[in-house]
Design a protein around this motif. Structure first.
Motif, PDB file in Angstrom:
ATOM      1  N   ASP A  99       0.823  -1.208   0.000  1.00  0.00           N
ATOM      2  CA  ASP A  99       0.000   0.000   0.000  1.00  0.00           C
ATOM      3  C   ASP A  99       0.855   1.256   0.000  1.00  0.00           C
ATOM      4  O   ASP A  99       0.343   2.365  -0.096  1.00  0.00           O
ATOM      5  CB  ASP A  99      -0.961   0.009   1.188  1.00  0.00           C
ATOM      6  N   SER A 100       2.160   1.084   0.110  1.00  0.00           N
ATOM      7  CA  SER A 100       3.064   2.228   0.051  1.00  0.00           C
ATOM      8  C   SER A 100       4.461   1.733  -0.253  1.00  0.00           C
ATOM      9  O   SER A 100       4.748   0.535  -0.177  1.00  0.00           O
ATOM     10  CB  SER A 100       3.068   3.002   1.377  1.00  0.00           C
ATOM     11  N   LEU A 101       5.322   2.666  -0.597  1.00  0.00           N
ATOM     12  CA  LEU A 101       6.740   2.389  -0.782  1.00  0.00           C
ATOM     13  C   LEU A 101       7.504   3.140   0.300  1.00  0.00           C
ATOM     14  O   LEU A 101       7.076   4.216   0.729  1.00  0.00           O
ATOM     15  CB  LEU A 101       7.206   2.860  -2.167  1.00  0.00           C
ATOM     16  N   PRO A 102       8.622   2.620   0.743  1.00  0.00           N
ATOM     17  CA  PRO A 102       9.354   3.301   1.820  1.00  0.00           C
ATOM     18  C   PRO A 102      10.099   4.541   1.329  1.00  0.00           C
ATOM     19  O   PRO A 102      10.660   4.559   0.243  1.00  0.00           O
ATOM     20  CB  PRO A 102      10.340   2.227   2.304  1.00  0.00           C
ATOM     21  N   SER A 103      10.078   5.568   2.157  1.00  0.00           N
ATOM     22  CA  SER A 103      10.757   6.824   1.858  1.00  0.00           C
ATOM     23  C   SER A 103      12.052   6.930   2.656  1.00  0.00           C
ATOM     24  O   SER A 103      12.255   6.207   3.648  1.00  0.00           O
ATOM     25  CB  SER A 103       9.855   8.016   2.211  1.00  0.00           C
ATOM     26  N   MET A 104      12.903   7.846   2.231  1.00  0.00           N
ATOM     27  CA  MET A 104      14.101   8.142   3.019  1.00  0.00           C
ATOM     28  C   MET A 104      13.665   8.814   4.316  1.00  0.00           C
ATOM     29  O   MET A 104      12.902   9.793   4.290  1.00  0.00           O
ATOM     30  CB  MET A 104      15.035   9.054   2.230  1.00  0.00           C
ATOM     31  N   PRO A 105      14.105   8.330   5.467  1.00  0.00           N
ATOM     32  CA  PRO A 105      13.651   8.878   6.760  1.00  0.00           C
ATOM     33  C   PRO A 105      13.810  10.379   6.890  1.00  0.00           C
ATOM     34  O   PRO A 105      12.925  11.062   7.419  1.00  0.00           O
ATOM     35  CB  PRO A 105      14.508   8.120   7.776  1.00  0.00           C
ATOM     36  N   ALA A 106      14.926  10.915   6.416  1.00  0.00           N
ATOM     37  CA  ALA A 106      15.158  12.356   6.568  1.00  0.00           C
ATOM     38  C   ALA A 106      14.112  13.161   5.799  1.00  0.00           C
ATOM     39  O   ALA A 106      13.595  14.171   6.299  1.00  0.00           O
ATOM     40  CB  ALA A 106      16.562  12.718   6.089  1.00  0.00           C
ATOM     41  N   LEU A 107      13.779  12.715   4.586  1.00  0.00           N
ATOM     42  CA  LEU A 107      12.767  13.415   3.796  1.00  0.00           C
ATOM     43  C   LEU A 107      11.382  13.251   4.407  1.00  0.00           C
ATOM     44  O   LEU A 107      10.580  14.183   4.403  1.00  0.00           O
ATOM     45  CB  LEU A 107      12.765  12.882   2.359  1.00  0.00           C
ATOM     46  N   TYR A 108      11.100  12.073   4.930  1.00  0.00           N
ATOM     47  CA  TYR A 108       9.804  11.834   5.569  1.00  0.00           C
ATOM     48  C   TYR A 108       9.628  12.775   6.759  1.00  0.00           C
ATOM     49  O   TYR A 108       8.582  13.407   6.916  1.00  0.00           O
ATOM     50  CB  TYR A 108       9.700  10.380   6.019  1.00  0.00           C
ATOM     51  N   ARG A 109      10.655  12.877   7.582  1.00  0.00           N
ATOM     52  CA  ARG A 109      10.576  13.769   8.756  1.00  0.00           C
ATOM     53  C   ARG A 109      10.444  15.226   8.327  1.00  0.00           C
ATOM     54  O   ARG A 109       9.717  16.012   8.951  1.00  0.00           O
ATOM     55  CB  ARG A 109      11.807  13.566   9.641  1.00  0.00           C
ATOM     56  N   GLU A 110      11.155  15.593   7.251  1.00  0.00           N
ATOM     57  CA  GLU A 110      11.066  16.965   6.751  1.00  0.00           C
ATOM     58  C   GLU A 110       9.648  17.280   6.288  1.00  0.00           C
ATOM     59  O   GLU A 110       9.125  18.374   6.547  1.00  0.00           O
ATOM     60  CB  GLU A 110      12.060  17.165   5.594  1.00  0.00           C
ATOM     61  N   LEU A 111       9.000  16.323   5.620  1.00  0.00           N
ATOM     62  CA  LEU A 111       7.635  16.535   5.157  1.00  0.00           C
ATOM     63  C   LEU A 111       6.670  16.660   6.333  1.00  0.00           C
ATOM     64  O   LEU A 111       5.801  17.536   6.349  1.00  0.00           O
ATOM     65  CB  LEU A 111       7.203  15.389   4.240  1.00  0.00           C
ATOM     66  N   VAL A 112       6.798  15.784   7.325  1.00  0.00           N
ATOM     67  CA  VAL A 112       5.925  15.837   8.510  1.00  0.00           C
ATOM     68  C   VAL A 112       6.075  17.186   9.211  1.00  0.00           C
ATOM     69  O   VAL A 112       5.079  17.837   9.562  1.00  0.00           O
ATOM     70  CB  VAL A 112       6.248  14.684   9.481  1.00  0.00           C
ATOM     71  N   ASP A 113       7.319  17.623   9.397  1.00  0.00           N
ATOM     72  CA  ASP A 113       7.561  18.923  10.046  1.00  0.00           C
ATOM     73  C   ASP A 113       6.962  20.061   9.232  1.00  0.00           C
ATOM     74  O   ASP A 113       6.354  20.988   9.787  1.00  0.00           O
ATOM     75  CB  ASP A 113       9.066  19.147  10.243  1.00  0.00           C
ATOM     76  N   ALA A 114       7.132  20.002   7.912  1.00  0.00           N
ATOM     77  CA  ALA A 114       6.634  21.071   7.047  1.00  0.00           C
ATOM     78  C   ALA A 114       5.107  21.162   7.103  1.00  0.00           C
ATOM     79  O   ALA A 114       4.535  22.255   7.163  1.00  0.00           O
ATOM     80  CB  ALA A 114       7.095  20.844   5.611  1.00  0.00           C
ATOM     81  N   LEU A 115       4.432  20.020   7.114  1.00  0.00           N
ATOM     82  CA  LEU A 115       2.963  20.016   7.108  1.00  0.00           C
ATOM     83  C   LEU A 115       2.373  20.462   8.443  1.00  0.00           C
ATOM     84  O   LEU A 115       1.196  20.817   8.520  1.00  0.00           O
ATOM     85  CB  LEU A 115       2.444  18.623   6.747  1.00  0.00           C
ATOM     86  N   GLN A 116       3.174  20.464   9.487  1.00  0.00           N
ATOM     87  CA  GLN A 116       2.711  20.948  10.784  1.00  0.00           C
ATOM     88  C   GLN A 116       2.911  22.452  10.932  1.00  0.00           C
ATOM     89  O   GLN A 116       2.470  23.052  11.915  1.00  0.00           O
ATOM     90  CB  GLN A 116       3.439  20.195  11.903  1.00  0.00           C
ATOM     91  N   ASP A 117       3.552  23.061   9.938  1.00  0.00           N
ATOM     92  CA  ASP A 117       3.765  24.516   9.917  1.00  0.00           C
ATOM     93  C   ASP A 117       2.525  25.180   9.304  1.00  0.00           C
ATOM     94  O   ASP A 117       2.135  24.863   8.173  1.00  0.00           O
ATOM     95  CB  ASP A 117       5.013  24.831   9.087  1.00  0.00           C
ATOM     96  N   VAL A 118       1.911  26.079  10.013  1.00  0.00           N
ATOM     97  CA  VAL A 118       0.676  26.724   9.526  1.00  0.00           C
ATOM     98  C   VAL A 118       0.924  27.573   8.285  1.00  0.00           C
ATOM     99  O   VAL A 118      -0.009  27.882   7.534  1.00  0.00           O
ATOM    100  CB  VAL A 118       0.034  27.597  10.637  1.00  0.00           C
ATOM    101  N   ASP A 119       2.172  27.974   8.047  1.00  0.00           N
ATOM    102  CA  ASP A 119       2.481  28.831   6.904  1.00  0.00           C
ATOM    103  C   ASP A 119       3.012  28.054   5.694  1.00  0.00           C
ATOM    104  O   ASP A 119       3.545  28.657   4.762  1.00  0.00           O
ATOM    105  CB  ASP A 119       3.520  29.887   7.312  1.00  0.00           C
ATOM    106  N   ILE A 120       2.871  26.743   5.695  1.00  0.00           N
ATOM    107  CA  ILE A 120       3.407  25.938   4.600  1.00  0.00           C
ATOM    108  C   ILE A 120       2.683  26.256   3.299  1.00  0.00           C
ATOM    109  O   ILE A 120       1.502  26.612   3.302  1.00  0.00           O
ATOM    110  CB  ILE A 120       3.270  24.423   4.923  1.00  0.00           C
TER     111      ILE A 120
END
Length: 396
Positions: A140-161
């Motif tokens: 149901d998914s493919l694995p991502s690079m951990p650093a990029l995954y964390r960067e995306l999660v952090d970015a989406l939690q920013d209200v100004d993204i």
């Protein structure tokens, strides 16, 4: 010719009757059964093999997600398609983990026929009920690079993204890009064209949907640390990103249409999806590919076929095809090593991905990985010096 078996499941008898009527012309090619109770549908599946299951999302006894989860568990090789109303987006997102493709309900006959036919045609990449096909069909998914995954999660939690920042992260990761394109290219969104440009895909989905996919539904996953340590995953990721960038630059240099330029980038980014599948799910066997190449003087694709029964190119193409990505991208992934195997010989995204994949590996890889005969037939052989020069600046 043996008929393909299709099972339709919907608790509304009127819907089933309408499906049966509009698909009557397909009786010569398909053997179809129409069932109102998902429990009885599971019994049908247990009694005989089906190729495709098309299910409604909202059913009283067992909803579509529950039903397809059981199908995935018991009969993983079956293609799973879900019918969902446009107003039922939450249920649709919940079904991402168990469905290969999504169709908007009500669905017109041509869209339904085309979707099922494309899914059936994927047998040319992985045929038979093999363990590898079952494994790929369960993903149901493919694995991502951990650093990029964390960067995306952090970015989406920013209200100004903003969209461009999210797109910048996702276009660096083949796994995230594939999942976003799976959803936006589903007939559920009723688009009149295919989408391979990630900026467009993200705008069509909207930031709220993307946040839900990442933070709530958790549709993305990460590589296990052990896999990262034992396999050259970072090297594979870097090669994918470089190939995508170079394929886009080559297409632009040849003044290709905008859609082909977008396809070239996306197909280049995704061309080694099959390696991600094999490395993440069978790391111990995948680690033997390099040794087998050295010991028996085999090309990597031949070593993969000996170990897995299929090479990474057709493995990746099968999954992306199951997920409903555009055919131009699926074909570019399937044939990026052997472009002359494609039925149609013309300039396409495959052309630029094949060249970019080869140029991004030179001088370390043998020159034979570039199919000069294919380029000669397309009257592009004389462009190689200019492309090689362009690759030096793009990949610097």
């Amino acid at each position: 010719m043996e008929k393909r078996r299709i099972l339709f499941v919907d608790d509304e008898s009127a819907v089933l009757k309408a499906l049966e009527t509009m698909l009557e012309p397909m009786r010569e090619l398909w053997s179809m059964e129409f069932v109102s109770d998902p429990r009885r549908a599971l019994e049908q599946l247990a009694r005989g093999a089906f190729d495709v299951v098309v299910s409604d999302t909202s059913m009283p006894v067992m909803d579509g997600s529950e039903f397809l989860a059981e199908v995935m568990l018991r009969h993983p090789q079956v293609v799973r398609i879900i019918l969902a109303r446009q107003t039922d987006r939450d249920r649709t997102l919940d079904a991402l983990h168990v469905s290969h493709q999504f169709l908007a309900k009500p669905c017109d006959a041509s869209t339904l026929r085309a979707t099922v036919s494309r899914a059936l045609a994927l047998r040319k990449f992985l045929d038979g009920d093999t363990p590898l096909k079952a494994l790929v069909s369960r993903l149901d998914s493919l694995p991502s690079m951990p650093a990029l995954y964390r960067e995306l999660v952090d970015a989406l939690q920013d209200v100004d993204i903003n969209f461009s920042e999210v797109a910048r992260i996702i276009e660096q990761d083949p796994a995230m890009a594939a999942k976003i394109l799976q959803l936006v290219n589903s007939a559920y969104f009723s688009l009149s064209r295919h989408v391979s440009d990630l900026d467009t895909a993200l705008m069509l989905l909207g930031l709220d949907t993307i946040k839900s996919l990442v933070l709530s539904v958790q549709v993305f996953s990460q590589f296990e640390e052990e896999t990262l340590r034992t396999l050259s995953v970072e090297r594979l990721w870097r090669h994918s990103v470089r190939t995508g960038a170079l394929a886009r630059a080559l297409a632009q240099a040849e003044k290709a249409p905008r859609e082909m330029i977008n396809d070239a980038f996306t197909a280049g980014l995704l061309h080694d999806t099959g390696k991600l599948i094999l490395a993440a799910n069978m790391p111990n066997i995948y680690a033997k590919v390099v040794h087998l190449c050295a010991e028996e003087n085999l090309a990597p694709c031949e070593a993969e076929r000996q170990l897995f029964g299929a090479a990474h190119a057709e493995t990746g193409a099968y999954l992306l095809g199951l997920w409903g990505l555009p055919e131009t991208i699926v074909e570019a992934v399937a044939y990026h090593h052997h472009p002359q195997d494609r039925e149609t010989l013309d300039r396409s995204a495959l052309t630029f991905v094949h060249v970019a994949n080869a140029l991004s590996q030179l001088p370390d890889a043998p020159a034979a990985i570039l199919d000069t005969g294919y380029l000669g037939e397309l009257e592009l052989l004389d462009r190689l010096p200019a492309w090689a020069e362009l690759s030096e600046s793009v990949l610097a």
